[in-house]
Design a protein around this motif. Structure first.
Motif, PDB file in Angstrom:
ATOM      1  N   ALA A  61    -117.958 -72.836 -67.666  1.00 32.23           N
ATOM      2  CA  ALA A  61    -119.352 -73.290 -67.751  1.00 32.23           C
ATOM      3  C   ALA A  61    -119.417 -74.762 -68.158  1.00 32.23           C
ATOM      4  O   ALA A  61    -120.270 -75.514 -67.664  1.00 32.23           O
ATOM      5  N   ASP A  62    -118.512 -75.183 -69.053  1.00 34.31           N
ATOM      6  CA  ASP A  62    -118.450 -76.593 -69.434  1.00 34.31           C
ATOM      7  C   ASP A  62    -118.125 -77.456 -68.222  1.00 34.31           C
ATOM      8  O   ASP A  62    -118.727 -78.520 -68.006  1.00 34.31           O
ATOM      9  N   ALA A  63    -117.142 -77.017 -67.436  1.00 28.36           N
ATOM     10  CA  ALA A  63    -116.728 -77.782 -66.265  1.00 28.36           C
ATOM     11  C   ALA A  63    -117.886 -77.933 -65.281  1.00 28.36           C
ATOM     12  O   ALA A  63    -118.090 -79.015 -64.698  1.00 28.36           O
ATOM     13  N   GLU A  64    -118.655 -76.877 -65.100  1.00 34.30           N
ATOM     14  CA  GLU A  64    -119.782 -76.942 -64.180  1.00 34.30           C
ATOM     15  C   GLU A  64    -120.847 -77.914 -64.682  1.00 34.30           C
ATOM     16  O   GLU A  64    -121.431 -78.676 -63.904  1.00 34.30           O
ATOM     17  N   LEU A  65    -121.105 -77.915 -65.988  1.00 32.69           N
ATOM     18  CA  LEU A  65    -122.090 -78.841 -66.541  1.00 32.69           C
ATOM     19  C   LEU A  65    -121.578 -80.279 -66.459  1.00 32.69           C
ATOM     20  O   LEU A  65    -122.354 -81.203 -66.157  1.00 32.69           O
ATOM     21  N   LEU A  66    -120.292 -80.489 -66.705  1.00 33.11           N
ATOM     22  CA  LEU A  66    -119.723 -81.831 -66.564  1.00 33.11           C
ATOM     23  C   LEU A  66    -119.851 -82.323 -65.133  1.00 33.11           C
ATOM     24  O   LEU A  66    -120.148 -83.509 -64.894  1.00 33.11           O
ATOM     25  N   TYR A  67    -119.635 -81.434 -64.167  1.00 31.79           N
ATOM     26  CA  TYR A  67    -119.795 -81.848 -62.767  1.00 31.79           C
ATOM     27  C   TYR A  67    -121.256 -82.222 -62.493  1.00 31.79           C
ATOM     28  O   TYR A  67    -121.534 -83.230 -61.825  1.00 31.79           O
ATOM     29  N   GLU A  68    -122.192 -81.444 -63.005  1.00 31.41           N
ATOM     30  CA  GLU A  68    -123.605 -81.795 -62.835  1.00 31.41           C
ATOM     31  C   GLU A  68    -123.897 -83.192 -63.396  1.00 31.41           C
ATOM     32  O   GLU A  68    -124.699 -83.945 -62.834  1.00 31.41           O
ATOM     33  N   CYS A  69    -123.234 -83.526 -64.512  1.00 27.69           N
ATOM     34  CA  CYS A  69    -123.500 -84.803 -65.183  1.00 27.69           C
ATOM     35  C   CYS A  69    -123.044 -86.005 -64.372  1.00 27.69           C
ATOM     36  O   CYS A  69    -123.468 -87.137 -64.646  1.00 27.69           O
ATOM     37  N   VAL A  70    -122.170 -85.799 -63.392  1.00 29.99           N
ATOM     38  CA  VAL A  70    -121.759 -86.910 -62.516  1.00 29.99           C
ATOM     39  C   VAL A  70    -122.250 -86.676 -61.091  1.00 29.99           C
ATOM     40  O   VAL A  70    -121.849 -87.404 -60.173  1.00 29.99           O
ATOM     41  N   SER A  71    -123.130 -85.684 -60.913  1.00 23.07           N
ATOM     42  CA  SER A  71    -123.653 -85.429 -59.569  1.00 23.07           C
ATOM     43  C   SER A  71    -125.167 -85.232 -59.624  1.00 23.07           C
ATOM     44  O   SER A  71    -125.912 -86.209 -59.640  1.00 23.07           O
ATOM     45  N   THR A  72    -125.632 -84.003 -59.671  1.00 23.59           N
ATOM     46  CA  THR A  72    -127.070 -83.741 -59.548  1.00 23.59           C
ATOM     47  C   THR A  72    -127.883 -84.301 -60.708  1.00 23.59           C
ATOM     48  O   THR A  72    -128.977 -84.845 -60.511  1.00 23.59           O
ATOM     49  N   ARG A  73    -127.379 -84.168 -61.932  1.00 26.00           N
ATOM     50  CA  ARG A  73    -128.114 -84.723 -63.078  1.00 26.00           C
ATOM     51  C   ARG A  73    -128.140 -86.250 -63.029  1.00 26.00           C
ATOM     52  O   ARG A  73    -129.152 -86.875 -63.360  1.00 26.00           O
ATOM     53  N   ALA A  74    -127.019 -86.846 -62.626  1.00 22.50           N
ATOM     54  CA  ALA A  74    -126.959 -88.303 -62.519  1.00 22.50           C
ATOM     55  C   ALA A  74    -127.899 -88.805 -61.424  1.00 22.50           C
ATOM     56  O   ALA A  74    -128.566 -89.840 -61.575  1.00 22.50           O
ATOM     57  N   ARG A  75    -127.964 -88.066 -60.329  1.00 18.58           N
ATOM     58  CA  ARG A  75    -128.834 -88.459 -59.213  1.00 18.58           C
ATOM     59  C   ARG A  75    -130.308 -88.421 -59.638  1.00 18.58           C
ATOM     60  O   ARG A  75    -131.075 -89.346 -59.352  1.00 18.58           O
ATOM     61  N   ALA A  76    -130.698 -87.349 -60.315  1.00 22.89           N
ATOM     62  CA  ALA A  76    -132.082 -87.250 -60.787  1.00 22.89           C
ATOM     63  C   ALA A  76    -132.388 -88.319 -61.828  1.00 22.89           C
ATOM     64  O   ALA A  76    -133.506 -88.844 -61.884  1.00 22.89           O
ATOM     65  N   ALA A  77    -131.391 -88.663 -62.636  1.00 20.31           N
ATOM     66  CA  ALA A  77    -131.599 -89.635 -63.711  1.00 20.31           C
ATOM     67  C   ALA A  77    -131.968 -91.016 -63.188  1.00 20.31           C
ATOM     68  O   ALA A  77    -132.695 -91.761 -63.850  1.00 20.31           O
ATOM     69  N   ILE A  78    -131.475 -91.373 -62.008  1.00 22.65           N
ATOM     70  CA  ILE A  78    -131.816 -92.698 -61.458  1.00 22.65           C
ATOM     71  C   ILE A  78    -133.034 -92.636 -60.551  1.00 22.65           C
ATOM     72  O   ILE A  78    -133.343 -93.594 -59.838  1.00 22.65           O
TER      73      ILE A  78
END
Length: 455
Positions: A364-381
């Protein structure tokens, strides 16, 4: 130069999706101005050794103009000797005096090529405007934004690294920033570094100027903030939030505010984090914190010179998301310069580093880390929001497909079939197929073996 792209992809067949059984077909729709995912349906039969389809990667915070200074021979005399923050400021100022258009284009293309090959399809790129470089970095970034538009969505930050309300050149720097914002509509974001001002009052004026102009011009705001580990320094995050509330940001703008570094906030007790989160949630402020651990663990030291003073601090990104329900992402920041002489532009290597930095070893940590450099990062900008990691109808077709090709020359392949496999031991570029806007990035490793169906 930008990579060659294939014809439009009609469908991607027989792929694995995170958390899903069996294999799937992803149909793409190119009939509208922007391509989208039309449907995700089960594949007719199970496919062995099928690739894993994931959202593409994003750089939410990266410096385009300062990338790979250490790789360019004309800056060989500016390599670090002490590794200190002050040395990095000094040597980078000297490097900037030598910047020219062709040099920035060359180093910028190094960054773009390695990023896109890694799976990056969108980035927020900082370029400095000040009395030293004037508009040189900005103009080069605009050229790259146009030339690489089909391969990477480059969001340009007009960035004040130097003071604008103090020091001998503050007034000139401020005038240049204001002129840039008036003359170049390719600018997407206003970025400043309040902590470089000579006193707290000037730093607060810096924050207010950025927010006021972002509201006036309908831009995003991005602050380098609270980059220290000094408990005696007042955190400026509170002034950012107070100014956003005073200006009634949420009622007047749909743009976002990014807060980077913030190592000083790692010293806040849990009740202060709870108060900070409540301020953001209660006033519906579109604030995202971006952790930059590659730079922070190298550069953000506590005051003092003894071994005991060598502590490091970087935002606990996973804790901010899980404990306080804050928007947060991770970014590469600098590559190949005195602020960060180590690390690559690959966001997956950053997610991998997060496993150790945050002691985050579960799937679950790995999946959240991946979100942090993909979908979450995309929404953040400020780009379209795509929740989770499993592709859905309506998504923009920017994907990273993890393949199982022999990289060793030994005729052996260790498959990566889960997100955790990908984060814990990121695959090499040979095993990354990148789909950008529904087109495949063509590379020597690509094979069109019934996986991709083209128009």
């Amino acid at each position: 130069m930008p990579p060659q792209l294939s014809n439009q992809i009609k469908s991607i067949q027989g792929v694995r999706l995170p958390g899903k059984s069996f294999t799937w077909d992803v149909q793409l729709d190119h009939s509208k101005k922007k391509p989208t995912v039309a449907s995700v349906t089960p594949h007719a039969s199970e496919v062995t050794e099928s690739p894993l389809l994931l959202p593409a990667l994003t750089h939410p915070h990266i410096h385009l103009d300062k990338a790979f200074i250490h790789s360019a021979p004309e800056y060989a005399d500016l390599l670090p000797s002490t590794g200190s923050f002050q040395e990095a400021l000094s040597s980078t100022t000297k490097a900037k005096q030598r910047f020219n258009h062709a040099d920035i284009i060359r180093r910028g293309e190094w960054l773009l090529a390695e990023s896109v090959a890694s799976g990056v399809t969108a980035m927020r790129a900082f370029v400095e405007v000040d009395h030293t470089v004037q508009f040189t970095c900005l103009q080069a970034a605009i050229v790259l934004k146009d030339q690489w538009a089909q391969s990477c969505n480059i969001q340009i930050v007009c960035f004040a690294q130097d003071p604008i309300f103090s020091s001998d050149h503050g007034e000139q720097n401020l005038e240049l920033l204001q002129n840039a914002l008036s003359e170049y509509d390719q600018i997407d974001v206003i970025g400043t570094t309040p902590y470089v001002e000579t006193d707290t009052e000037a730093a607060k004026r810096n924050i207010e100027w950025a927010i006021d102009n972002a509201l006036r011009l309908n831009k995003h705001v991005d602050f380098h903030l609270d980059y220290n580990l000094d408990p005696n320094k007042e955190p400026l995050i509170w002034h950012v939030l107070d100014t956003l509330k005073a200006r009634n940001w949420t009622s007047h703008s749909s743009k976002r505010i990014m807060i980077g570094h913030c190592s000083r906030l790692t010293l806040l007790p849990e009740n202060e984090w709870a108060r900070l989160a409540a301020e953001i949630h209660n006033h519906n402020l579109p604030v995202t914190f971006v952790g930059l651990p590659t730079s922070d663990v190298y550069m953000a030291a506590a005051p003092g010179d003894s071994a005991q003073d060598r502590a490091r601090g970087t935002l606990q990104i996973l804790h901010l998301i899980r404990k306080h329900n804050l928007d947060a992402a991770m970014g590469v920041n600098n590559v190949g310069n005195s602020f960060t002489p180590w690390g690559s532009p690959d966001p997956l290597s950053l997610a991998c580093l997060g496993v150790g930095i945050y002691q985050a070893g579960s799937q679950a940590d790995a999946e959240l880390l991946y979100e942090c450099v993909s979908t979450r990062a995309r929404a953040a900008i400020g780009l379209e929001s795509q929740e989770g990691l499993c592709v859905r109808d309506g998504w923009v077709p920017d994907f990273l497909l993890v393949r199982n090709r022999d990289e060793t020359g030994c005729g052996l392949v260790r498959p990566r079939s889960t997100v955790a496999d990908v984060v814990w031991t990121p695959p090499g570029v040979m095993n990354r197929d990148v789909v950008l806007g529904g087109r495949l990035k063509v590379s020597p490793a690509c094979d069109n073996d019934n996986l991709y169906h083209f128009a």
